[in-house]
Enzyme design. Structure first.
Site, PDB file in Angstrom:
ATOM      1  CE1 TYR A  68      -5.120   2.037   3.807  1.00  0.00           C
ATOM      2  CE2 TYR A  68      -5.671  -0.154   3.008  1.00  0.00           C
ATOM      3  CZ  TYR A  68      -4.803   0.923   3.064  1.00  0.00           C
ATOM      4  OH  TYR A  68      -3.622   0.882   2.371  1.00  0.00           O
ATOM      5  CB  SER A  69     -12.059   0.866   0.693  1.00  0.00           C
ATOM      6  OG  SER A  69     -12.504   0.174  -0.467  1.00  0.00           O
ATOM      7  CB  SER A  80      -0.960   0.011   1.188  1.00  0.00           C
ATOM      8  OG  SER A  80      -2.045  -0.847   0.943  1.00  0.00           O
ATOM      9  CG  ASN A 135      12.273 -11.900   4.462  1.00  0.00           C
ATOM     10  OD1 ASN A 135      12.243 -11.763   5.686  1.00  0.00           O
ATOM     11  ND2 ASN A 135      13.099 -12.742   3.858  1.00  0.00           N
ATOM     12  CG  PHE A 152     -10.173 -10.899  -3.622  1.00  0.00           C
ATOM     13  CD1 PHE A 152     -10.053 -10.639  -4.978  1.00  0.00           C
ATOM     14  CD2 PHE A 152      -9.124 -10.555  -2.785  1.00  0.00           C
ATOM     15  CE1 PHE A 152      -8.894 -10.060  -5.493  1.00  0.00           C
ATOM     16  CE2 PHE A 152      -7.972  -9.975  -3.280  1.00  0.00           C
ATOM     17  CZ  PHE A 152      -7.858  -9.729  -4.648  1.00  0.00           C
ATOM     18  CB  THR A 174      -9.587 -16.618  -5.108  1.00  0.00           C
ATOM     19  OG1 THR A 174     -10.925 -17.126  -5.138  1.00  0.00           O
ATOM     20  CG2 THR A 174      -8.943 -16.832  -6.475  1.00  0.00           C
TER      21      THR A 174
END
Length: 382
Positions: A195-196, A89, A363, A153, A156
């Protein structure tokens, strides 16, 4: 990509200890230059389960870089201070900067409705693009449903079985927005904050409609090339992270226990303008420093960008236009953004005068405290 303080794709982090045999020697430049607390916070993140950390700070013209942990769990290879990584983001700050540049050029207004530029795109189940402004997209007050919260979503693209089956799928911005339109809005435009990621997919679409170019091309032309951000890219559908880079790891589960998977390779198009970019710590510091010093935006637009709304659930923080303001425990205020995407959690923050900046990356996406690293760098403790 997912949230302001994301620790994983799906759940808050809990402590996961890595075998001491995997711990690599730390690397640091400018040792003893006042960053000891930051190093301690990085060590703590690795003890908490993060495979490796890379960080770069710049203060009063002097740079410092360090790593902890490993970049490859199989070989034990350490992380590099020049690692490139997926920034999630943090992409949003780049996108908002381009939109504000377009406003400064008189090519659009933040008060334009979404429908003016994308007629009929935001429609269905109570969504109405004629009532939502570009400003509301950028500061997350639009009420538009977040497509990455959709259960299908998530299954997936974020959970193990779906990820390994669909990791190389290509999705268009329109397809992502359509997922959001299958849900009710979170609230009426301008009445609350949530938040979108859909907001920034739409912002990227607006940039293309206004300029005739994909948002990534505009970012390269307006920000990456002028600032010489040689490690920064907008990958599109490219599944690899350019070298030098480390491997990226995830649990791909709703819990932060269980097996760890290498998720380095995947098609980032399901993130689009909400979170697909790649960079490194030096470039992020250069970008946020230039932005806060007014080198990318006129004063009027930078003031708009720094005009914040209250962020629910996060004390001492406000959300501007793709830019987060945070007051730390010692009273120092920093500006920047965080980002999380498969196997990668990143932060880039800078003081308002641009004299002190920090960017770093974990990471692994299931553990570690990014706030502790920021507190340590700017307040001298963790």
């Amino acid at each position: 990509m997912t949230g302001v303080r994301t620790r994983t794709m799906l759940a808050a982090a809990t402590a996961i200890a890595l075998s001491a045999a995997l711990a690599a020697p730390a690397f640091a430049r400018d040792a003893g230059g006042g960053h000891e607390a930051t190093r301690e916070a990085m060590v703590a993140a690795v003890k908490d389960g993060v495979p490796g950390v890379t960080a770069t700070a710049r203060k009063n013209g002097r740079g410092w870089s360090a790593t902890e942990g490993v970049g490859n769990l199989k070989t034990g290879e350490p992380r590099s201070t020049v690692d490139r990584y997926r920034v999630g983001s943090i992409t949003k700050t780049f996108v908002a900067t381009v939109l504000l540049q377009l406003e400064a050029e008189g090519r659009l207004s933040l008060e334009d409705s979404v429908d003016k530029w994308l007629p009929g795109t935001v429609r269905g189940n109570g969504h109405d693009g004629s009532r939502i402004t570009l400003r509301q997209l950028l500061n997350h007050t639009s009420g538009i449903y977040n497509y990455t919260a959709d259960d299908d979503f998530v299954r997936t693209y974020f959970l193990k079985d779906g990820f390994f089956q669909h990791r190389y799928d290509t999705m268009s911005p329109g397809e992502l927005v359509a997922i959001a339109m299958n849900h009710r809005p979170d609230f009426a435009p301008g009445t609350s904050w949530n938040y979108s990621n859909t907001n920034y997919v739409l912002a990227g679409m607006v940039i293309e409609r206004v300029t005739g170019h994909p948002y990534g091309k505009e970012i390269r032309h307006r920000i990456i090339n002028p600032l010489g951000l040689h490690a920064t890219s907008v990958p599109g559908t490219r599944v690899t992270v350019p070298r030098p880079s480390s491997r990226a790891y995830s649990k791909l589960a709703e819990e932060s226990t269980g097996p760890t998977y290498d998720v380095t390779r995947f098609n980032p198009s399901p993130a689009q303008a909400a979170g697909e970019m790649i960079s490194n710590s030096t470039d992020l510091n250069r970008f946020y420093t230039a932005l806060l010093k007014g080198k990318l935006l006129p004063r009027k637009q930078l003031t708009k960008m720094k005009t914040t709304v209250e962020v629910d659930g996060i004390p001492n923080a406000g959300y501007g236009l793709g830019l987060i303001e945070r007051e730390l425990s010692c009273g120092t205020t920093v500006w920047g953004h965080g980002g999380g995407i498969h196997g990668s959690v990143s932060e880039g923050v800078t003081t308002a005068d641009g004299k002190h900046s920090l960017a770093f990356n974990f990471n692994g996406d299931w553990s570690g405290d990014t706030d502790a690293v920021i507190e340590a760098e700017f307040c001298g403790r963790r």
